[in-house]
Design a protein around this motif. Structure first.
Motif, PDB file in Angstrom:
ATOM      1  N   GLU A  44     -10.478 -12.848 -26.137  1.00  0.00           N
ATOM      2  CA  GLU A  44     -11.011 -14.098 -25.544  1.00  0.00           C
ATOM      3  C   GLU A  44     -11.189 -13.966 -23.847  1.00  0.00           C
ATOM      4  O   GLU A  44     -12.190 -14.114 -23.356  1.00  0.00           O
ATOM      5  N   GLU A  45      -9.943 -13.313 -22.977  1.00  0.00           N
ATOM      6  CA  GLU A  45      -9.989 -13.063 -21.849  1.00  0.00           C
ATOM      7  C   GLU A  45     -11.080 -12.211 -21.504  1.00  0.00           C
ATOM      8  O   GLU A  45     -11.624 -12.365 -20.374  1.00  0.00           O
ATOM      9  N   ALA A  46     -11.080 -11.349 -22.277  1.00  0.00           N
ATOM     10  CA  ALA A  46     -12.047 -10.029 -22.043  1.00  0.00           C
ATOM     11  C   ALA A  46     -13.434 -10.649 -21.993  1.00  0.00           C
ATOM     12  O   ALA A  46     -14.320 -10.196 -21.307  1.00  0.00           O
ATOM     13  N   ARG A  47     -13.716 -11.546 -22.966  1.00  0.00           N
ATOM     14  CA  ARG A  47     -14.872 -11.926 -23.160  1.00  0.00           C
ATOM     15  C   ARG A  47     -15.438 -12.621 -21.775  1.00  0.00           C
ATOM     16  O   ARG A  47     -16.480 -12.877 -21.481  1.00  0.00           O
ATOM     17  N   LEU A  48     -14.413 -13.495 -21.552  1.00  0.00           N
ATOM     18  CA  LEU A  48     -14.646 -14.467 -20.499  1.00  0.00           C
ATOM     19  C   LEU A  48     -14.836 -13.770 -18.973  1.00  0.00           C
ATOM     20  O   LEU A  48     -15.384 -14.371 -18.260  1.00  0.00           O
ATOM     21  N   THR A  49     -14.076 -12.832 -18.813  1.00  0.00           N
ATOM     22  CA  THR A  49     -14.216 -11.962 -17.711  1.00  0.00           C
ATOM     23  C   THR A  49     -14.812 -10.681 -17.543  1.00  0.00           C
ATOM     24  O   THR A  49     -14.783  -9.971 -16.784  1.00  0.00           O
ATOM     25  N   ALA A  50     -15.701 -10.372 -18.620  1.00  0.00           N
ATOM     26  CA  ALA A  50     -16.471  -9.282 -18.772  1.00  0.00           C
ATOM     27  C   ALA A  50     -17.557  -9.400 -17.517  1.00  0.00           C
ATOM     28  O   ALA A  50     -18.274 -10.109 -17.609  1.00  0.00           O
ATOM     29  N   ARG A  51     -17.721  -8.229 -16.977  1.00  0.00           N
ATOM     30  CA  ARG A  51     -18.680  -8.139 -15.782  1.00  0.00           C
ATOM     31  C   ARG A  51     -20.032  -7.351 -16.446  1.00  0.00           C
ATOM     32  O   ARG A  51     -20.164  -6.294 -16.016  1.00  0.00           O
ATOM     33  N   THR A  52     -20.454  -7.931 -17.266  1.00  0.00           N
ATOM     34  CA  THR A  52     -21.688  -7.227 -18.003  1.00  0.00           C
ATOM     35  C   THR A  52     -22.822  -7.285 -17.148  1.00  0.00           C
ATOM     36  O   THR A  52     -23.690  -6.349 -17.155  1.00  0.00           O
ATOM     37  N   THR A  53     -22.948  -8.293 -16.200  1.00  0.00           N
ATOM     38  CA  THR A  53     -23.999  -8.334 -15.244  1.00  0.00           C
ATOM     39  C   THR A  53     -23.715  -8.930 -13.982  1.00  0.00           C
ATOM     40  O   THR A  53     -22.790  -9.694 -14.081  1.00  0.00           O
ATOM     41  N   GLU A  54     -24.407  -8.234 -12.872  1.00  0.00           N
ATOM     42  CA  GLU A  54     -23.987  -9.157 -11.512  1.00  0.00           C
ATOM     43  C   GLU A  54     -24.182 -10.275 -11.387  1.00  0.00           C
ATOM     44  O   GLU A  54     -23.511 -11.060 -10.661  1.00  0.00           O
ATOM     45  N   GLU A  55     -25.112 -10.974 -12.280  1.00  0.00           N
ATOM     46  CA  GLU A  55     -25.445 -12.376 -12.288  1.00  0.00           C
ATOM     47  C   GLU A  55     -24.469 -13.141 -12.693  1.00  0.00           C
ATOM     48  O   GLU A  55     -24.384 -14.559 -12.420  1.00  0.00           O
ATOM     49  N   GLY A  56     -23.943 -12.631 -13.587  1.00  0.00           N
ATOM     50  CA  GLY A  56     -22.486 -13.672 -14.120  1.00  0.00           C
ATOM     51  C   GLY A  56     -21.320 -13.591 -13.165  1.00  0.00           C
ATOM     52  O   GLY A  56     -20.195 -14.221 -13.453  1.00  0.00           O
ATOM     53  N   ARG A  57     -21.452 -12.888 -11.844  1.00  0.00           N
ATOM     54  CA  ARG A  57     -20.382 -12.898 -10.995  1.00  0.00           C
ATOM     55  C   ARG A  57     -19.563 -14.284 -10.732  1.00  0.00           C
ATOM     56  O   ARG A  57     -18.510 -14.378 -10.762  1.00  0.00           O
ATOM     57  N   GLN A  58     -20.446 -15.429 -10.443  1.00  0.00           N
ATOM     58  CA  GLN A  58     -19.797 -16.689 -10.151  1.00  0.00           C
ATOM     59  C   GLN A  58     -19.239 -17.243 -11.172  1.00  0.00           C
ATOM     60  O   GLN A  58     -17.903 -17.798 -11.174  1.00  0.00           O
ATOM     61  N   ALA A  59     -19.481 -17.164 -12.423  1.00  0.00           N
ATOM     62  CA  ALA A  59     -18.909 -17.684 -13.676  1.00  0.00           C
ATOM     63  C   ALA A  59     -17.598 -16.947 -13.942  1.00  0.00           C
ATOM     64  O   ALA A  59     -16.587 -17.649 -14.142  1.00  0.00           O
ATOM     65  N   VAL A  60     -17.599 -15.473 -13.678  1.00  0.00           N
ATOM     66  CA  VAL A  60     -16.392 -14.792 -13.937  1.00  0.00           C
ATOM     67  C   VAL A  60     -15.676 -14.731 -12.696  1.00  0.00           C
ATOM     68  O   VAL A  60     -14.153 -14.998 -13.080  1.00  0.00           O
ATOM     69  N   LYS A  61     -15.892 -15.069 -11.772  1.00  0.00           N
ATOM     70  CA  LYS A  61     -14.970 -15.472 -10.534  1.00  0.00           C
ATOM     71  C   LYS A  61     -14.281 -16.811 -10.645  1.00  0.00           C
ATOM     72  O   LYS A  61     -13.207 -16.702 -10.501  1.00  0.00           O
ATOM     73  N   ASP A  62     -14.971 -17.799 -11.395  1.00  0.00           N
ATOM     74  CA  ASP A  62     -14.331 -19.017 -11.571  1.00  0.00           C
ATOM     75  C   ASP A  62     -13.159 -19.074 -12.609  1.00  0.00           C
ATOM     76  O   ASP A  62     -11.938 -19.544 -12.472  1.00  0.00           O
ATOM     77  N   VAL A  63     -13.171 -18.014 -13.589  1.00  0.00           N
ATOM     78  CA  VAL A  63     -12.396 -17.889 -14.769  1.00  0.00           C
ATOM     79  C   VAL A  63     -11.284 -17.061 -13.989  1.00  0.00           C
ATOM     80  O   VAL A  63     -10.046 -17.025 -14.356  1.00  0.00           O
ATOM     81  N   THR A  64     -11.408 -16.149 -13.106  1.00  0.00           N
ATOM     82  CA  THR A  64     -10.741 -15.214 -12.808  1.00  0.00           C
ATOM     83  C   THR A  64      -9.736 -15.979 -11.736  1.00  0.00           C
ATOM     84  O   THR A  64      -8.464 -15.762 -11.862  1.00  0.00           O
ATOM     85  N   GLU A  65     -10.341 -16.755 -11.012  1.00  0.00           N
ATOM     86  CA  GLU A  65      -9.450 -17.477 -10.119  1.00  0.00           C
ATOM     87  C   GLU A  65      -8.575 -18.463 -10.659  1.00  0.00           C
ATOM     88  O   GLU A  65      -7.335 -18.935 -10.339  1.00  0.00           O
ATOM     89  N   THR A  66      -9.105 -19.258 -11.961  1.00  0.00           N
ATOM     90  CA  THR A  66      -8.097 -20.101 -12.492  1.00  0.00           C
ATOM     91  C   THR A  66      -7.205 -19.517 -13.211  1.00  0.00           C
ATOM     92  O   THR A  66      -5.897 -19.803 -13.082  1.00  0.00           O
ATOM     93  N   LEU A  67      -7.262 -18.253 -13.819  1.00  0.00           N
ATOM     94  CA  LEU A  67      -6.377 -17.552 -14.460  1.00  0.00           C
ATOM     95  C   LEU A  67      -5.268 -16.862 -13.424  1.00  0.00           C
ATOM     96  O   LEU A  67      -4.213 -16.628 -13.955  1.00  0.00           O
ATOM     97  N   ALA A  68      -5.871 -16.502 -12.215  1.00  0.00           N
ATOM     98  CA  ALA A  68      -4.926 -16.022 -11.392  1.00  0.00           C
ATOM     99  C   ALA A  68      -3.658 -16.809 -10.905  1.00  0.00           C
ATOM    100  O   ALA A  68      -2.503 -16.282 -10.622  1.00  0.00           O
ATOM    101  N   GLN A  69      -3.799 -18.225 -11.310  1.00  0.00           N
ATOM    102  CA  GLN A  69      -2.637 -19.094 -10.879  1.00  0.00           C
ATOM    103  C   GLN A  69      -1.580 -19.013 -12.103  1.00  0.00           C
ATOM    104  O   GLN A  69      -0.489 -19.569 -11.564  1.00  0.00           O
ATOM    105  N   ALA A  70      -1.768 -18.243 -13.108  1.00  0.00           N
ATOM    106  CA  ALA A  70      -0.927 -18.472 -14.238  1.00  0.00           C
ATOM    107  C   ALA A  70       0.135 -17.333 -13.991  1.00  0.00           C
ATOM    108  O   ALA A  70       0.014 -16.202 -13.642  1.00  0.00           O
ATOM    109  N   ARG A  71       1.605 -17.726 -14.640  1.00  0.00           N
ATOM    110  CA  ARG A  71       2.504 -16.954 -14.930  1.00  0.00           C
ATOM    111  C   ARG A  71       2.299 -16.630 -16.154  1.00  0.00           C
ATOM    112  O   ARG A  71       2.518 -17.446 -17.216  1.00  0.00           O
TER     113      ARG A  71
END
Length: 387
Positions: A44-71
């Motif tokens: 599921e993480e791979a699906r949410l953060t897959a950079r399949t197109t550059e147009e999805g960059r913002q959505a990927v960025k939001d998910v990545t920044e949220t998950l980056a806070q996790a231990r």
């Protein structure tokens, strides 16, 4: 102390979901101690953060920044030797003893959750229902397969029973249809939803009108998927009326990757029509719609949509914002398709200059624009020379 538990975190992330600042507001403060605990499968993480197109960059960025806070605490499928030894100390529980007997083949936790047993039941259910003494359940197998493919396509919410009623015939047909002598539909539902090992079902009933497919089945199918075992794009349009914005986005992405650009357009438009949209989400979806329209051979409509998105992104973000440049680069592609070569070249040049300044010469976006510009100029030179 307050603990917030987010089971299956993928349902809380993505478009319209939790973002970095949401989590910060929740856990920050002097007079309390708050903790967020969540589970998220690797697929599921791979699906949410897959950079399949550059147009999805913002959505990927939001998910990545949220998950980056996790231990992160990684839970392996297979128990280590020391973990198995600790489990043997509790082998007085017959369920644990049974799981330990199969620990070389399956993770103990998944075995305790009846994963392999249910997988076997589903696979065996496809057998032709020809022996009354040992009936099989091909109709139930089709219901379960439809639910698995919906999850794989991005429909992460619980599935309406009416949707599976609508879709399962497709899966039954491609496996043999009436030649399998399927059981009555009511019997199929009863078999698919009956508890196994006391609590677990292949399709777990939720509230009487929805079901949830057993996670283990989705994971196994996704892990073992080979070319030709992708999600059938023909089932995707039926799911859209039952989707929230995040699931509609995911289905649109799946459809786009399968070359079903008509379904992708419908998916992104369905997501955009739902409540709770931010301007960034709306413009990202409109930009994706324009890209899909281009793939559908509708360049005029694609150009009009790109121009509208560029106008809004310029107003909200500025002419040199990375998102604005994405749309301008896409518009240049459509101009080239329309034969507007000089206009396309000028747009590529402007985007290239801005991306070089903002991102650097070696950034993938900069390199991509430079390559498109070079290809355009090479083609124009060839055309002008008459070769």
């Amino acid at each position: 102390m307050c603990v917030l538990w987010l089971d299956d975190a993928e349902t809380h992330l993505g478009s319209g979901g939790l973002r970095r600042n949401d989590v910060l507001r929740l856990i920050n403060g002097k007079d309390h101690h708050r903790v967020v605990i969540a589970t998220l499968r690797a697929a599921e993480e791979a699906r949410l953060t897959a950079r399949t197109t550059e147009e999805g960059r913002q959505a990927v960025k939001d998910v990545t920044e949220t998950l980056a806070q996790a231990r992160r605490i990684y839970l392996r499928r297979m128990f280590s030797g020391s973990e198995q030894e600790r489990a043997r100390a509790r082998a007085w529980d017959r369920r644990i003893a049974d799981a330990l007997d199969h620990a070389a083949d399956y993770g103990i936790a998944e075995y305790l959750a009846a994963g392999p047993e249910l997988l076997r039941d589903w696979q065996n259910a496809w057998s032709p229902n020809t022996d009354p003494r040992a009936p099989s359940h091909p109709w139930a197998a089709a219901l379960i397969t439809a639910a698995i493919d919906l999850r794989r396509a991005g429909h992460s919410a619980v599935v309406p029973c009416t949707l599976l009623d609508q879709l399962h015939g497709h899966y039954l047909s491609i496996r043999g249809g009436t030649r399998l002598r399927p059981e009555p539909l009511q019997d199929a539902w009863e078999w698919a939803t009956q508890p196994r090992r006391a609590t677990t079902a292949l399709l777990q009933p939720i509230g009487g009108e929805h079901v949830e497919v057993f996670d283990y089945l989705v994971d196994v199918v996704q892990r073992d998927a080979r070319p030709g075992r992708e999600v059938d794009a023909d089932v995707l349009p039926a799911a859209l009326p039952h989707c929230g914005p995040s699931d509609a986005d995911a289905i649109a992405i799946t459809a786009y990757s399968r070359g079903r650009f008509d379904i992708a357009v419908a998916g992104w438009r369905a997501a955009g029509a739902l409540a709770g949209e931010t301007p960034a989400d709306t413009l990202t979806r409109r930009n994706n719609v324009a890209r899909a329209l281009r793939k559908l051979g509708q360049p005029e409509q694609a150009a009009a949509e790109h121009r509208a998105v560029i106008a809004e992104r310029t107003r909200l973000l500025g002419p040199r914002h990375p998102d604005t440049l994405i749309s301008r680069d896409n518009l240049a592609n459509v101009m080239r398709d329309l034969g507007q070569i000089e206009e396309a070249e000028a747009e590529y040049e402007a985007v290239l200059a801005s991306r070089t300044s903002l991102l650097g010469e070696a950034h993938p976006y900069t390199v991509a624009t430079r390559e498109r510009l070079a290809t355009l100029r090479a083609q124009r030179t060839k055309d002008n020379s008459g070769h």
